[in-house]
Scaffold this motif. Structure first.
Motif, PDB file in Angstrom:
ATOM      1  N   THR A 180       3.827  -6.167 -22.034  1.00 41.96           N
ATOM      2  CA  THR A 180       5.217  -5.754 -21.804  1.00 41.96           C
ATOM      3  C   THR A 180       5.890  -6.707 -20.831  1.00 41.96           C
ATOM      4  N   HIS A 181       5.111  -7.212 -19.863  1.00 38.16           N
ATOM      5  CA  HIS A 181       5.631  -8.183 -18.903  1.00 38.16           C
ATOM      6  C   HIS A 181       4.446  -8.817 -18.188  1.00 38.16           C
ATOM      7  N   THR A 182       4.731  -9.828 -17.357  1.00 40.73           N
ATOM      8  CA  THR A 182       3.632 -10.671 -16.882  1.00 40.73           C
ATOM      9  C   THR A 182       3.130 -10.312 -15.480  1.00 40.73           C
ATOM     10  N   GLU A 204       0.830  -8.733 -12.476  1.00 40.66           N
ATOM     11  CA  GLU A 204      -0.632  -8.883 -12.380  1.00 40.66           C
ATOM     12  C   GLU A 204      -1.405  -7.636 -12.772  1.00 40.66           C
ATOM     13  N   ASP A 205      -0.739  -6.484 -12.840  1.00 42.29           N
ATOM     14  CA  ASP A 205      -1.460  -5.284 -13.275  1.00 42.29           C
ATOM     15  C   ASP A 205      -1.373  -5.075 -14.786  1.00 42.29           C
ATOM     16  N   HIS A 206      -0.696  -5.994 -15.502  1.00 42.22           N
ATOM     17  CA  HIS A 206      -0.529  -5.824 -16.951  1.00 42.22           C
ATOM     18  C   HIS A 206      -1.095  -6.962 -17.794  1.00 42.22           C
ATOM     19  N   ALA A 207      -0.907  -8.194 -17.305  1.00 40.40           N
ATOM     20  CA  ALA A 207      -1.066  -9.343 -18.192  1.00 40.40           C
ATOM     21  C   ALA A 207      -2.321 -10.223 -18.031  1.00 40.40           C
ATOM     22  N   GLY A 262       6.038   0.141 -20.802  1.00 42.89           N
ATOM     23  CA  GLY A 262       5.572  -0.711 -19.702  1.00 42.89           C
ATOM     24  C   GLY A 262       5.998  -0.136 -18.365  1.00 42.89           C
ATOM     25  N   ASP A 263       6.631  -0.957 -17.527  1.00 44.42           N
ATOM     26  CA  ASP A 263       7.119  -0.482 -16.228  1.00 44.42           C
ATOM     27  C   ASP A 263       8.632  -0.259 -16.224  1.00 44.42           C
ATOM     28  N   HIS A 264       9.234  -0.280 -17.408  1.00 44.64           N
ATOM     29  CA  HIS A 264      10.670   0.034 -17.473  1.00 44.64           C
ATOM     30  C   HIS A 264      10.880   1.506 -17.117  1.00 44.64           C
ATOM     31  N   GLY A 278       3.506   2.321 -18.933  1.00 47.09           N
ATOM     32  CA  GLY A 278       2.449   1.468 -18.405  1.00 47.09           C
ATOM     33  C   GLY A 278       1.617   2.146 -17.333  1.00 47.09           C
ATOM     34  N   HIS A 279       2.189   3.197 -16.737  1.00 47.34           N
ATOM     35  CA  HIS A 279       1.467   3.982 -15.728  1.00 47.34           C
ATOM     36  C   HIS A 279       1.856   5.449 -15.893  1.00 47.34           C
ATOM     37  N   GLY A 280       0.893   6.328 -15.735  1.00 49.53           N
ATOM     38  CA  GLY A 280       1.185   7.759 -15.820  1.00 49.53           C
ATOM     39  C   GLY A 280       1.118   8.272 -17.248  1.00 49.53           C
TER      40      GLY A 280
HETATM   41 ZN   LIG Z   1       2.800  -2.064 -13.654  1.00 51.46          ZN
END
Ligand SMILES: [Zn+2]
Length: 259
Positions: free
Chosen positions: A63-65, A67-70, A136-138, A171-173
Motif C-alpha cells: 500500500t505504501h513504502t 518500514e512496517d509495510h514494505a 493500508g494506513d489511510h 493495515g492495522h487493527g
Molecule cells: Zn503502518
C-alpha cells in the motif's frame, strides 16, 4: 467467491497497533496476491508461506513504502518469483511494476482496482476488490493515522466515500464494516482537530510544539512525534487556507476577528 486471510506481523507498537496486517487475497480459485508483507522477519515470512499453502501467488503488493509495510515485499516476491508492485520506489522498496490511480491487476478471475490515496504518505495506494477496500494506513482500525499532508489526506478520504463499499481491511487493527460511517467519523475528527489547532493559535500558541502541548496534552511521550507531525500537517493546511501565517518560525492567525 473471494477469500481473504490475515497474517499478523509481530511488530506491535504505538504506530502499528497490534502489528501490521498482511492480507492474502484469493480469487476463490487458488490464485492470490499478498498485500503488505510487512517488516523483514523470518517468523512472519514462514507464517505467510504457511498461509499460502499450495495456492498460486501472482504478485506481492504494498500500500505504501513505510518500514512496517514494505521491506519484505522484494525478498518475498523474489522468493515466490512474482513481481513486487506498488506506486513508487521508497527507502524500503523497489517495485518491479508501478501502479497508479485507476490502474488494475487481474487476480485469477478477480479484478483488483487501484486507488491512489496520498496523505498518510505521498505514495499511498488502496486496493479495491468488489466491495472490499484494503486501506493500508489511510484508514486504520482502532488507532490514529499519522498524516503527512492534510489537504490531500482529506481529499483522499472524500474520494473513497460513497463508492459503494461494504468493508475495509486496514493495515492495522480489525476489519471495519460500514465504510462511509467510518470515513465520516475520520473527516469529522480531522476537522475538529483542525479547528482546535486554529483556536490554540488564536489563544496564543505560536509554534508547532506549543500547539502540541495545548491540543495533545493528553498524549504520552511515545506518541509525541506523531502528534507533532500531525500538527505540522494541519499547520500547512491552515497556511494554504490563508488562515495562519508564519514569520521566522513564529505562527499567528492572519485575520484576527475585529472586536
Ligand atoms: Zn503502518
Amino acid at each position: 467467491m473471494i477469500r481473504i486471510d490475515r497474517v499478523l506481523a509481530n511488530n506491535p507498537g504505538p504506530f502499528t497497533g497490534p502489528g501490521t496486517n498482511t492480507w492474502l487475497l484469493d480469487d476463490g480459485n487458488g490464485e492470490l496476491v499478498i498485500i503488505d508483507p510487512g517488516p523483514i522477519d523470518v517468523q512472519h515470512m514462514e507464517a505467510i508461506h504457511n498461509a499460502i499453502g499450495d495456492r498460486s501467488v501472482v504478485a506481492v503488493l504494498v500500500t505504501h513504502t513505510h518500514e512496517d509495510h514494505a521491506p519484505m515485499a522484494n525478498p518475498l516476491a523474489l522468493d515466490l518469483e512474482v513481481p513486487a508492485i506498488g506506486h513508487a520506489p521508497g527507502p524500503n522498496f523497489d517495485p518491479d511494476l508501478r501502479l497508479d490511480d485507476g490502474g488494475h491487476l487481474e487476480v485469477g478471475t478477480s479484478r483488483l482496482e487501484v486507488v491512489h490515496t496520498p496523505g498518510h504518505s505521498q505514495d499511498h495506494l488502496c486496493f479495491r476488490v468488489e466491495d472490499i477496500l484494503f486501506t493500508g494506513d489511510h484508514i486504520m482500525g482502532g488507532s490514529s493515522v499519522m498524516v503527512e499532508t492534510m489537504g490531500p489526506y482529506l481529499e483522499s478520504l472524500q474520494k473513497i466515500r460513497g463508492t459503494g463499499m461494504r468493508r475495509l481491511h486496514p493495515g492495522h487493527g480489525d476489519v471495519m464494516e460500514d465504510p462511509d460511517l467510518v470515513i465520516d467519523w475520520y473527516l469529522a475528527h480531522r476537522m475538529q482537530r483542525h479547528e482546535q489547532i486554529y483556536e490554540a493559535i488564536r489563544a496564543g500558541a505560536n509554534s508547532a510544539q506549543a500547539v502540541v502541548e495545548t491540543v495533545y496534552s493528553d498524549v504520552g511521550t511515545l506518541l509525541q512525534p506523531l502528534a507533532l507531525r500531525s500538527v505540522q500537517a494541519h499547520l500547512t493546511l491552515l497556511t494554504e487556507q490563508g488562515r495562519i501565517a508564519s514569520d521566522q518560525g513564529e505562527i499567528a492567525i492572519t485575520s484576527p476577528k475585529a472586536p
